[in-house]
Design an enzyme around this catalytic site. Structure first.
Site, PDB file in Angstrom:
ATOM      1  CE1 TYR A  55      -0.843 -11.949   5.087  1.00 44.13           C
ATOM      2  CE2 TYR A  55      -0.399 -10.926   2.967  1.00 44.13           C
ATOM      3  CZ  TYR A  55      -1.164 -11.040   4.106  1.00 44.13           C
ATOM      4  OH  TYR A  55      -2.268 -10.255   4.249  1.00 44.13           O
ATOM      5  CG  ASP A  85       7.773 -11.250   4.277  1.00 47.20           C
ATOM      6  OD1 ASP A  85       7.963 -10.777   5.415  1.00 47.20           O
ATOM      7  OD2 ASP A  85       6.688 -11.161   3.669  1.00 47.20           O
ATOM      8  NE  ARG A 100       2.606  10.881  -7.093  1.00 46.75           N
ATOM      9  CZ  ARG A 100       3.134  11.426  -8.198  1.00 46.75           C
ATOM     10  NH1 ARG A 100       4.265  10.946  -8.686  1.00 46.75           N
ATOM     11  NH2 ARG A 100       2.529  12.419  -8.811  1.00 46.75           N
ATOM     12  CE  LYS A 158       0.511  -7.979   8.908  1.00 42.05           C
ATOM     13  NZ  LYS A 158       0.995  -8.930   7.929  1.00 42.05           N
TER      14      LYS A 158
END
Ligand code: PLP
Length: 396
Positions: A130, A195, A76, A220
């Protein structure tokens, strides 16, 4: 390893190399020294920590958002496979650093939490975004406060505690372009987050136009094959430190296998986006000439453009005369599905799916109407895609 062999095979990719070369080589600088050709996938969750005193100091540095050399300690905190992808993406976006996350929404969450943690919870954003981003901002779940503003009114909307300005260009799903240099000027000292999921760094690098933070749903185009979920933020090292602190504390990390696939995807990103954009431009022209279609939204077709994109991109949307949902139901080759940026073409009805979560009046006011379909153009031959669209439009 300092022997003659490592000197012989060591290679670096620099800022003087072209984008396509960087896409293939960036983030692979340590491979020759490791004696491998493909980036190894490091699946360790923990690493031997023999000297507790040394590790105590290193863990403090990780928690402070730094990247001390040596063992990752716990996955992590750091993972080398993720680190290579981050370094490659930072190179392509011309950023000092990049920080990977479990998804695009986890990346946006970390950016918003960074603003809240800095005591600047007010966010100014430009619609459309979005649907998931719109929802997260509008509901204020993370303690942010939102003001929606049009470009040109963003400066007026900024308050003393504004921590971020957020825009998506071209926007999902209307493909509206916002002039980034003009918007950055309106932001003043407030960081502008762009974005860049739809454009990709192949067609647009927002940091060159005054933005300070670039966000991707890596799910994407960066992955490009519809088989990996991830998010990434490219930014200056100072903001990256804050994002790493948040990522360590909240755990929204990118998994090593996902990072491997994303890094691999970057190598073909320039050729994929070029080919997909050429097909999208051709389909946009044909749809615009078709009487069954009332409007085509494609950056490459707009006469008044800011000139920040190097091509029109691989996404288009269009408004159908008749029932748009019937076209979705009638496609054969194209997949009726949400998401975008894959090697195969995807079509969906934003008002029903990706932007369902946005209030109807807000959806309407930013141009996401019931007639609109969004098409993410893949790598199929243009004639096959056109034949499918042509037969599906008969169903409307
Ligand atoms: C998909 C998408 C997101 C969200 O990313 P996930 O990886 O699905 O969490 C954010 N912004 C844009 C423009 C997107 O298309």
């Amino acid at each position: 390893m300092n022997g003659p062999i490592s000197r012989m095979i060591a290679h670096t990719v620099g800022m003087n190399h072209s984008f396509a070369t960087q896409a293939v080589h960036a983030g692979r600088e340590d491979l020759a020294e490791l004696g491998v050709h493909a980036p190894p996938i490091d699946l360790s969750t923990t690493y031997p920590a023999v000297d507790s005193h040394v590790e105590a100091d290193r863990i403090s540095r990780f928690a402070a958002g730094l990247q001390p050399p040596g063992s990752p300690l716990y996955s992590r905190l750091h993972n080398p496979t993720v680190g290579r992808f981050e370094s490659a993406l930072a190179t392509l976006e011309k950023a000092e650093a990049a920080v990977g996350f479990a998804s695009g929404m986890a990346a946006l969450t970390a950016c918003l939490l960074a603003a809240v943690a800095a005591g600047k919870p007010h966010v100014v954003a430009v619609r459309p975004l979005y649907g998931g981003s719109d929802h997260l901002l509008n509901c204020g779940l993370l303690g942010t406060r939102i003001s929606w503003a049009e470009p040109g009114r963003v400066g007026d909307a900024i308050e003393a505690d504004t921590g971020l300005v957020i825009v998506e260009t071209p926007a999902n799903p209307t493909l509206t372009e916002v002039d980034l240099a003009a918007l950055a000027a309106e932001c003043g000292e407030v960081p502008l987050l762009v974005d860049n999921t739809v454009a990709t760094p192949v067609t647009q690098r927002p940091l060159e136009h005054g933005a300070s933070i670039v966000l991707h749903s890596a799910t994407k185009f960066l992955g490009g094959h519809g088989d990996v979920m991830g998010g990434v933020v490219a930014c200056g090292e100072e903001f990256a430190v804050r994002l790493r602190q948040i990522r360590i504390a909240t755990g929204g990390i990118l998994d090593p296998f996902g990072a491997y696939l994303l890094h691999r995807g970057l190598a073909t990103l320039p050729v994929r986006v070029a080919a997909q954009s050429a097909t999208a431009a051709e389909l946009a022209d044909r749809l615009a000439d078709d009487r069954r279609v009332s409007v085509v939204h494609y950056p490459g077709r707009s006469p008044r453009r800011p000139g920040q994109m190097e091509s029109g991109g691989a996404m288009l949307s269009f408004e159908v005369v008749g029932d748009a949902t019937r076209v979705v139901a009638a496609v054969g080759l194209i997949t009726p599905a949400v998401s975008l940026g894959s090697v195969d073409s995807l079509i969906q009805h934003p008002a029903s799916l990706t932007h369902r979560i946005v209030e109807e009046t807000d959806r309407q006011s930013c141009g996401v109407n019931a007639a609109m379909l969004r098409l993410s153009v893949g790598l199929e031959a243009v004639e096959d895609l056109w034949a499918d669209l042509d037969q599906a439009l008969k169903a409307a």
